[in-house]
Design a protein around this motif. Structure first.
Motif, mmCIF file in Angstrom:
data_model
loop_
_atom_site.group_PDB
_atom_site.id
_atom_site.type_symbol
_atom_site.label_atom_id
_atom_site.label_comp_id
_atom_site.label_asym_id
_atom_site.label_seq_id
_atom_site.Cartn_x
_atom_site.Cartn_y
_atom_site.Cartn_z
ATOM 1 N N LEU A 200 0.810 -1.219 0.000
ATOM 2 C CA LEU A 200 0.000 0.000 0.000
ATOM 3 C C LEU A 200 0.844 1.269 0.000
ATOM 4 O O LEU A 200 0.559 2.214 -0.749
ATOM 5 C CB LEU A 200 -0.931 0.011 1.216
ATOM 6 N N ASN A 201 1.869 1.311 0.820
ATOM 7 C CA ASN A 201 2.684 2.524 0.926
ATOM 8 C C ASN A 201 3.302 2.886 -0.417
ATOM 9 O O ASN A 201 3.313 4.057 -0.818
ATOM 10 C CB ASN A 201 3.768 2.345 1.985
ATOM 11 N N SER A 202 3.825 1.878 -1.115
ATOM 12 C CA SER A 202 4.442 2.117 -2.415
ATOM 13 C C SER A 202 3.410 2.584 -3.436
ATOM 14 O O SER A 202 3.643 3.540 -4.201
ATOM 15 C CB SER A 202 5.135 0.839 -2.906
ATOM 16 N N ARG A 205 2.267 6.138 -2.611
ATOM 17 C CA ARG A 205 3.346 7.076 -2.922
ATOM 18 C C ARG A 205 3.413 7.347 -4.434
ATOM 19 O O ARG A 205 3.559 8.496 -4.869
ATOM 20 C CB ARG A 205 4.673 6.522 -2.407
ATOM 21 N N ASN A 206 3.285 6.286 -5.248
ATOM 22 C CA ASN A 206 3.288 6.451 -6.709
ATOM 23 C C ASN A 206 2.098 7.278 -7.182
ATOM 24 O O ASN A 206 2.218 8.121 -8.080
ATOM 25 C CB ASN A 206 3.267 5.077 -7.393
ATOM 26 N N GLN A 212 0.309 14.846 -8.414
ATOM 27 C CA GLN A 212 0.917 16.173 -8.374
ATOM 28 C C GLN A 212 1.402 16.609 -9.754
ATOM 29 O O GLN A 212 1.253 17.763 -10.141
ATOM 30 C CB GLN A 212 2.082 16.177 -7.367
ATOM 31 N N LYS A 213 1.990 15.669 -10.513
ATOM 32 C CA LYS A 213 2.472 16.001 -11.860
ATOM 33 C C LYS A 213 1.304 16.295 -12.803
ATOM 34 O O LYS A 213 1.318 17.277 -13.562
ATOM 35 C CB LYS A 213 3.309 14.863 -12.426
ATOM 36 N N SER A 231 4.257 -2.940 -10.207
ATOM 37 C CA SER A 231 5.320 -2.465 -9.322
ATOM 38 C C SER A 231 5.987 -1.203 -9.857
ATOM 39 O O SER A 231 6.479 -1.177 -10.997
ATOM 40 C CB SER A 231 6.359 -3.582 -9.135
ATOM 41 N N ASN A 232 5.975 -0.153 -9.008
ATOM 42 C CA ASN A 232 6.651 1.114 -9.322
ATOM 43 C C ASN A 232 6.202 1.731 -10.650
ATOM 44 O O ASN A 232 6.997 2.389 -11.339
ATOM 45 C CB ASN A 232 8.178 0.923 -9.339
ATOM 46 N N GLN A 233 4.949 1.492 -11.019
ATOM 47 C CA GLN A 233 4.424 2.058 -12.248
ATOM 48 C C GLN A 233 3.019 2.633 -12.013
ATOM 49 O O GLN A 233 2.282 2.143 -11.171
ATOM 50 C CB GLN A 233 4.330 1.011 -13.358
#
Length: 239
Positions: A200-202, A205-206, A212-213, A231-233
């Motif tokens: 969840l945190n990851s 955060r993503n 924001q962008k 993952s990370n996307q």
């Protein structure tokens, strides 16, 4: 010797006086009746239970509370009766020297509302909480989640409740046909596909970085779906 004798006599008289005064005060306290009931809600919370209801619980048998000596009022029993109420998390009941019965009340805190045939809340501990007759909580609505699945979705609901960004933007949590969780936002119409309740945190955060962008680029209205499953996307689908 005379001085010692008079000193002992004075001390003895003083002790007797103290004992008499203590017995008199104690007797008066025993005879004093409870003359007032005061209720205080601790912490700033929405009124899921009101003072009138608490007063009714305290004085549902008025003879028991206001017309008996304080020495035979069982405060622990009163506390247990209050704590058993479906809207109360904890209570502290005590008596003052002025004969006031006071109750400090900590209410339960709902963090989500389950959209079911008979709707109910999930509280901050992950337990079921009934809807209130006094106030409707402004919390996310959870859809397509059964009662037995509450423990699965609870970490996500707790995360939303604790994170100011999510608390501000998320108004709904859905379980889709693929058993993936989706988030409904307050302002924008795109779905946020969270996937399973893991990492969840990851994922959050993503999503915050993406938000924001996109907010800066003024492109948030252009998306139909935003997926955080990978993952990370952050994978976006344009309308």
């Amino acid at each position: 010797m005379k001085n010692k004798f008079f000193t002992y006599l004075k001390i003895s008289a003083l002790l007797v006086g103290v004992i008499i005064l203590f017995a008199f005060t104690n007797k008066r306290n025993e005879q004093r009746k409870i003359n007032k009931v005061l209720v205080e809600f601790i912490e700033e919370q929405d009124p899921y239970i009101n003072e009138i209801t608490v007063n009714k619980l305290l004085i549902q048998n008025r003879n028991r509370v206001t017309s008996v000596g304080k020495e035979i009022l069982v405060l622990n029993t009163v506390e247990k009766e209050l704590d058993a109420h479906e809207m109360i998390e904890h209570s502290d009941v005590y008596l003052t020297v002025n004969g006031e019965l006071r109750a400090k009340i900590k209410q339960r805190t709902p963090i989500a509302r389950m959209d079911a045939v008979a709707p109910f809340y999930i509280d901050v501990t992950g337990n079921i909480m009934p809807l209130s007759d006094s106030y409707s909580a402004h919390v996310p609505i959870v859809s397509n989640v059964s009662e037995r699945e509450i423990s699965n979705v609870f970490p996500l609901l707790k995360k939303i409740q604790e994170d100011e960004f999510l608390k501000k933007h998320v108004v709904g949590v859905d379980l889709n046909a693929d058993n993936d969780y989706e988030l409904d936002l307050r302002v924008y119409t795109f779905k946020v596909v969270l996937g399973k309740v893991e990492n969840l945190n990851s994922k959050i955060r993503n999503f915050k970085a993406f938000y924001q962008k996109a907010l800066k680029d003024k492109s948030l209205d252009a998306y139909k779906k935003v997926s955080l499953q990978f993952s990370n996307q952050v994978v976006c689908t344009i309308k």
